[in-house]
Design an enzyme around this catalytic site. Sequence first.
Site, PDB file in Angstrom:
ATOM      1  N   LEU A 144       0.861  -1.181   0.000  1.00 10.36           N
ATOM      2  CA  LEU A 144       0.000   0.000   0.000  1.00 10.36           C
ATOM      3  C   LEU A 144       0.896   1.229   0.000  1.00 10.36           C
ATOM      4  O   LEU A 144       1.992   1.205   0.553  1.00 10.36           O
ATOM      5  CB  LEU A 144      -0.887   0.042   1.259  1.00 10.36           C
ATOM      6  CG  LEU A 144      -2.077  -0.896   1.366  1.00 10.36           C
ATOM      7  CD1 LEU A 144      -2.829  -0.603   2.661  1.00 10.36           C
ATOM      8  CD2 LEU A 144      -3.008  -0.764   0.179  1.00 10.36           C
ATOM      9  N   ASP A 145       0.413   2.312  -0.598  1.00 11.12           N
ATOM     10  CA  ASP A 145       1.140   3.576  -0.516  1.00 11.12           C
ATOM     11  C   ASP A 145       1.368   3.938   0.947  1.00 11.12           C
ATOM     12  O   ASP A 145       0.545   3.634   1.821  1.00 11.12           O
ATOM     13  CB  ASP A 145       0.334   4.704  -1.163  1.00 11.12           C
ATOM     14  CG  ASP A 145       0.248   4.579  -2.673  1.00 11.12           C
ATOM     15  OD1 ASP A 145       1.033   3.817  -3.252  1.00 11.12           O
ATOM     16  OD2 ASP A 145      -0.624   5.258  -3.254  1.00 11.12           O
ATOM     17  N   ARG A 146       2.457   4.641   1.197  1.00  7.56           N
ATOM     18  CA  ARG A 146       2.781   5.057   2.556  1.00  7.56           C
ATOM     19  C   ARG A 146       1.657   5.883   3.179  1.00  7.56           C
ATOM     20  O   ARG A 146       1.368   5.766   4.379  1.00  7.56           O
ATOM     21  CB  ARG A 146       4.078   5.875   2.549  1.00  7.56           C
ATOM     22  CG  ARG A 146       4.585   6.270   3.928  1.00  7.56           C
ATOM     23  CD  ARG A 146       5.899   7.035   3.832  1.00  7.56           C
ATOM     24  NE  ARG A 146       5.721   8.331   3.209  1.00  7.56           N
ATOM     25  CZ  ARG A 146       5.396   9.448   3.875  1.00  7.56           C
ATOM     26  NH1 ARG A 146       5.209   9.405   5.185  1.00  7.56           N
ATOM     27  NH2 ARG A 146       5.257  10.587   3.244  1.00  7.56           N
ATOM     28  N   THR A 148      -1.552   5.750   2.517  1.00  7.04           N
ATOM     29  CA  THR A 148      -2.815   5.019   2.596  1.00  7.04           C
ATOM     30  C   THR A 148      -2.805   4.091   3.799  1.00  7.04           C
ATOM     31  O   THR A 148      -1.805   3.426   4.067  1.00  7.04           O
ATOM     32  CB  THR A 148      -3.044   4.190   1.322  1.00  7.04           C
ATOM     33  OG1 THR A 148      -3.014   5.057   0.183  1.00  7.04           O
ATOM     34  CG2 THR A 148      -4.382   3.464   1.363  1.00  7.04           C
TER      35      THR A 148
END
Length: 313
Positions: A144-146, A148
């Site tokens: 996951l994106d940092r 998110t």
Amino acid sequence: MRRKPRIPPSPLPQREGVDPVRVKLPQGGGWGTVRDHLVARLAAGDGVVDGMLDAGLIVGADGRPVERDTAYVPGMFVWFHRELPDEERVPFALDVVYRDEHIVVADKPHFLATTPRGSHVAETVLARLRRDLRIPALGAAHRLDRLTAGLVLFTVRPEERGAYQSLFRDKRVHKEYEAVAAYDPEVALPRTVRSRIVKERGILAAREVAGEPNAVSRIELTEHRDGRGRYRLLPRTGQTHQLRVHMNASGLPILGDPLYPVVTDPVPAGDFRRPLQLLARVLEFTDPVTGHEHRFLSERALTAWSAYEDWVQ
């Protein structure tokens, strides 16, 4: 069929849950010693490689220190630990929602990177879990994106990692996200957005371009109040920043997004205000190893919906 060369196990233990760097010496190049190659390849400061060699910090497969005059052998592996950056601790709990002998499912907070990368190394979900759960072999099945928050799947056994990664590659995982953005009654919902998204190395924001769609997202409005909407997002593909790009393209940029619609200046280290209002809420799949049907639900709340006054401070 030609067999893939076997990579020897690391002779160095992890440090702070972070694996040592492994370097394979390539064919050709004309280097006479391992030292010459590392100086050229690593582009470290003057004397850094020599200092590491003199301190015995670079080792071969047998665990013995590499000397300055160790001969260059194509295909040889060497290992060393990189200097850990001075990282700001992300002051939010990392929750484990499920664990068995095959997988770990974590519910990550905003601002915590999934795996070591760039300036985020020890302060990542993977490194924290390796330390806290004492599972050195733990690996990420996806990311996951940092910025998110939400559910991330990790594998316990390296030999099983490919089976779980293939779930995401083959689109056999049902994922649901939740987002908070402005409410616009002029935006017709639900809608399915299809576009071609490209993310260029070194450029922060992804962009949509003409061409065959490679990104598909369904956007649904679940409720709205006070000019804000709560949205259910269903990605059918997994392009970088896909949901953020598609929400922005729909005229509904996600609250707290520092890249869409415009790239904003970086916030100071330690500033954890106004997190991106995007949450990986549901993760559902059939376990490729055990055959069990799994459905996991994040217990986190998006504060721009549940406590907007606190989020906007």
